[in-house]
Design a protein around this motif. Sequence first.
Motif, PDB file in Angstrom:
ATOM      1  N   ALA A 192       0.759  -1.093  -0.031  1.00  0.00           N
ATOM      2  CA  ALA A 192       0.070   0.026   0.002  1.00  0.00           C
ATOM      3  C   ALA A 192       0.651   1.297   0.031  1.00  0.00           C
ATOM      4  CB  ALA A 192      -0.865  -0.096   1.218  1.00  0.00           C
ATOM      5  N   ARG A 193       1.979   1.205   0.754  1.00  0.00           N
ATOM      6  CA  ARG A 193       2.826   2.551   0.889  1.00  0.00           C
ATOM      7  C   ARG A 193       3.492   2.728  -0.570  1.00  0.00           C
ATOM      8  NH1 ARG A 193       3.801   0.747   6.048  1.00  0.00           N
ATOM      9  NH2 ARG A 193       5.895  -0.388   5.376  1.00  0.00           N
ATOM     10  N   PHE A 194       3.998   1.461  -1.288  1.00  0.00           N
ATOM     11  CA  PHE A 194       4.459   1.921  -2.551  1.00  0.00           C
ATOM     12  C   PHE A 194       3.290   2.304  -3.600  1.00  0.00           C
ATOM     13  CE2 PHE A 194       7.463  -1.897  -1.724  1.00  0.00           C
ATOM     14  CZ  PHE A 194       8.543  -0.943  -1.663  1.00  0.00           C
ATOM     15  N   ARG A 195       2.248   1.934  -3.432  1.00  0.00           N
ATOM     16  CA  ARG A 195       1.163   2.313  -4.271  1.00  0.00           C
ATOM     17  C   ARG A 195       0.814   3.942  -4.160  1.00  0.00           C
ATOM     18  NH1 ARG A 195      -0.409  -1.702  -7.272  1.00  0.00           N
ATOM     19  NH2 ARG A 195      -0.688  -3.902  -6.472  1.00  0.00           N
ATOM     20  N   GLU A 196       1.044   4.190  -2.846  1.00  0.00           N
ATOM     21  CA  GLU A 196       0.601   5.628  -2.574  1.00  0.00           C
ATOM     22  C   GLU A 196       1.854   6.538  -2.604  1.00  0.00           C
ATOM     23  OE1 GLU A 196      -1.191   4.897   1.364  1.00  0.00           O
ATOM     24  OE2 GLU A 196      -2.694   3.836   0.548  1.00  0.00           O
ATOM     25  N   SER A 197       2.930   5.831  -2.833  1.00  0.00           N
ATOM     26  CA  SER A 197       4.229   6.937  -2.862  1.00  0.00           C
ATOM     27  C   SER A 197       4.200   8.064  -3.774  1.00  0.00           C
ATOM     28  CB  SER A 197       5.434   6.031  -3.083  1.00  0.00           C
ATOM     29  OG  SER A 197       6.690   6.725  -3.072  1.00  0.00           O
ATOM     30  N   SER A 198       4.759   9.128  -3.315  1.00  0.00           N
ATOM     31  CA  SER A 198       4.795  10.259  -4.259  1.00  0.00           C
ATOM     32  C   SER A 198       6.321  10.413  -4.682  1.00  0.00           C
ATOM     33  CB  SER A 198       4.530  11.651  -3.240  1.00  0.00           C
ATOM     34  OG  SER A 198       5.607  11.654  -2.485  1.00  0.00           O
ATOM     35  N   LYS A 199       7.290   9.492  -4.461  1.00  0.00           N
ATOM     36  CA  LYS A 199       8.558   9.552  -5.015  1.00  0.00           C
ATOM     37  C   LYS A 199       8.518   8.994  -6.525  1.00  0.00           C
ATOM     38  CE  LYS A 199      10.613   8.039  -0.765  1.00  0.00           C
ATOM     39  NZ  LYS A 199      11.343   7.131   0.043  1.00  0.00           N
ATOM     40  N   THR A 200       8.951   9.800  -7.231  1.00  0.00           N
ATOM     41  CA  THR A 200       9.029   9.649  -8.690  1.00  0.00           C
ATOM     42  C   THR A 200       9.129   8.279  -9.264  1.00  0.00           C
ATOM     43  OG1 THR A 200       9.597  12.222  -9.002  1.00  0.00           O
ATOM     44  CG2 THR A 200       9.907  10.502 -10.883  1.00  0.00           C
ATOM     45  N   GLU A 201      10.338   7.669  -8.837  1.00  0.00           N
ATOM     46  CA  GLU A 201      10.653   6.413  -9.537  1.00  0.00           C
ATOM     47  C   GLU A 201       9.786   5.166  -9.003  1.00  0.00           C
ATOM     48  OE1 GLU A 201      14.052   9.153  -9.015  1.00  0.00           O
ATOM     49  OE2 GLU A 201      12.579   8.182  -7.393  1.00  0.00           O
ATOM     50  N   ILE A 202       9.225   5.442  -8.019  1.00  0.00           N
ATOM     51  CA  ILE A 202       8.254   4.535  -7.345  1.00  0.00           C
ATOM     52  C   ILE A 202       6.985   4.473  -8.035  1.00  0.00           C
ATOM     53  CG2 ILE A 202       7.063   3.548  -5.342  1.00  0.00           C
ATOM     54  CD1 ILE A 202       9.578   4.061  -3.744  1.00  0.00           C
ATOM     55  N   ALA A 203       6.413   5.723  -8.012  1.00  0.00           N
ATOM     56  CA  ALA A 203       5.250   5.985  -8.817  1.00  0.00           C
ATOM     57  C   ALA A 203       5.141   5.482 -10.274  1.00  0.00           C
ATOM     58  CB  ALA A 203       4.803   7.510  -8.515  1.00  0.00           C
ATOM     59  N   LEU A 204       6.426   5.587 -11.007  1.00  0.00           N
ATOM     60  CA  LEU A 204       6.413   5.360 -12.180  1.00  0.00           C
ATOM     61  C   LEU A 204       6.457   3.835 -12.249  1.00  0.00           C
ATOM     62  CD1 LEU A 204       7.177   5.574 -15.383  1.00  0.00           C
ATOM     63  CD2 LEU A 204       9.599   5.458 -14.492  1.00  0.00           C
ATOM     64  N   TYR A 205       7.166   3.190 -11.304  1.00  0.00           N
ATOM     65  CA  TYR A 205       7.194   1.598 -11.430  1.00  0.00           C
ATOM     66  C   TYR A 205       5.762   1.156 -11.428  1.00  0.00           C
ATOM     67  CZ  TYR A 205       8.429  -3.176 -10.021  1.00  0.00           C
ATOM     68  OH  TYR A 205       8.286  -4.646 -10.076  1.00  0.00           O
ATOM     69  N   CYS A 206       5.161   1.768 -10.230  1.00  0.00           N
ATOM     70  CA  CYS A 206       3.706   1.225  -9.971  1.00  0.00           C
ATOM     71  C   CYS A 206       2.688   1.492 -11.007  1.00  0.00           C
ATOM     72  CB  CYS A 206       3.055   1.778  -8.638  1.00  0.00           C
ATOM     73  SG  CYS A 206       4.192   1.239  -7.341  1.00  0.00           S
ATOM     74  N   SER A 207       2.798   2.631 -11.854  1.00  0.00           N
ATOM     75  CA  SER A 207       2.290   2.778 -13.059  1.00  0.00           C
ATOM     76  C   SER A 207       2.226   1.921 -14.144  1.00  0.00           C
ATOM     77  CB  SER A 207       2.441   4.314 -13.335  1.00  0.00           C
ATOM     78  OG  SER A 207       1.820   5.029 -12.439  1.00  0.00           O
ATOM     79  N   VAL A 208       3.493   1.585 -14.201  1.00  0.00           N
ATOM     80  CA  VAL A 208       4.157   0.565 -15.546  1.00  0.00           C
ATOM     81  C   VAL A 208       3.646  -0.773 -15.137  1.00  0.00           C
ATOM     82  CG1 VAL A 208       5.940  -0.114 -16.839  1.00  0.00           C
ATOM     83  CG2 VAL A 208       5.805   2.414 -16.344  1.00  0.00           C
ATOM     84  N   ASN A 209       3.958  -1.179 -13.995  1.00  0.00           N
ATOM     85  CA  ASN A 209       3.817  -2.616 -13.456  1.00  0.00           C
ATOM     86  C   ASN A 209       2.745  -2.584 -12.135  1.00  0.00           C
ATOM     87  OD1 ASN A 209       3.896  -5.053 -13.114  1.00  0.00           O
ATOM     88  ND2 ASN A 209       5.932  -4.945 -12.024  1.00  0.00           N
ATOM     89  N   PRO A 210       1.685  -2.190 -12.376  1.00  0.00           N
ATOM     90  CA  PRO A 210       0.641  -2.280 -11.202  1.00  0.00           C
ATOM     91  C   PRO A 210       0.402  -3.758 -10.449  1.00  0.00           C
ATOM     92  CG  PRO A 210      -0.720  -2.155 -13.340  1.00  0.00           C
ATOM     93  CD  PRO A 210       0.888  -1.871 -13.600  1.00  0.00           C
ATOM     94  N   ASP A 211       0.865  -4.816 -11.256  1.00  0.00           N
ATOM     95  CA  ASP A 211       0.601  -6.165 -10.678  1.00  0.00           C
ATOM     96  C   ASP A 211       1.921  -6.738 -10.229  1.00  0.00           C
ATOM     97  OD1 ASP A 211      -1.989  -6.244 -11.371  1.00  0.00           O
ATOM     98  OD2 ASP A 211      -1.770  -6.797 -13.309  1.00  0.00           O
ATOM     99  N   PHE A 212       2.831  -5.728  -9.671  1.00  0.00           N
ATOM    100  CA  PHE A 212       4.053  -6.341  -9.103  1.00  0.00           C
ATOM    101  C   PHE A 212       3.958  -7.160  -8.122  1.00  0.00           C
ATOM    102  CE2 PHE A 212       3.363  -2.617  -6.504  1.00  0.00           C
ATOM    103  CZ  PHE A 212       3.871  -2.988  -5.172  1.00  0.00           C
ATOM    104  N   ASP A 213       2.884  -7.313  -7.178  1.00  0.00           N
ATOM    105  CA  ASP A 213       2.607  -7.942  -6.434  1.00  0.00           C
ATOM    106  C   ASP A 213       1.639  -9.508  -6.412  1.00  0.00           C
ATOM    107  OD1 ASP A 213       0.382  -6.537  -6.946  1.00  0.00           O
ATOM    108  OD2 ASP A 213      -0.693  -6.767  -5.048  1.00  0.00           O
TER     109      ASP A 213
END
Length: 248
Positions: A192-213
């Motif tokens: 949940a913290r990853f999905r809500e993160s405002s850090k640019t790189e983590i937000a990008l990762y979660c947008s490109v790969n939302p099913d990482f979990d």
Amino acid sequence: MRSISKKVPYRDLTYTQNVLTNAQLVQLKCIIATSFSNVEAEHYFALYFEKGESTKRRLRLFLSGGDIVGYCLLTFDDSNKDVCIVGASAAFLPDFRGKNSTFRFSLIEVLKRYIRNPRRKLLYADTMLSPAMFRAMAKNIAEVYPNNLPQNSAIATLYDTINPSGLVSPHNGLRCLKAVGRKTNYSEAEIARFRESSKTEIALYCSVNPDFDKGIALVVIIPISLTQFILTLKKILSSRVSGVLGRG
């Protein structure tokens, strides 16, 4: 619980079979089993640590009280006549995740390889299940794919070549996702913290790969060249200067 901000000692070595004791091998496989779900530790270990006669390996072991609590493995696969493919695997026991960065080790080892054979094309291409690991790379390295810039046809072709049976991300249209089955053992709160993160790189990762979990990994590509090293050094220095000025 140990403080995750405390760095632990480490040992660097060239990994070959029989270089570690049986007890150390058991500890490594325990870390793998603890860090990933839906994975058979013996199979994962064989895949990253033993597969490929043309693959050279550099390993950093993180130690506490003489026991292995984390590792970073770099693989250099020379089986392709056109390019050496660099891959990586890293994991820590839960209490030691955080500040024990693998970035500097990875950068130095790749740089040493490049200096020894500058005419041999090097390309980092590996799967990442962790948004945190992607951020560790993307915030420091000048040229990393995928990124937030418009994607050109050369990058799309490179992904199609490296990951031909992979999945296309609807976020950027690149074939940059791969179903690997295994998952990083993050808690629901961490996800949940990853999905809500405002850090640019983590937000990008979660947008490109939302099913990482869910067992979907991001295929990360990093071109390795002299220009890359120079621009990366500039980026690191600029970040440090900004950090100092921000504290002033």
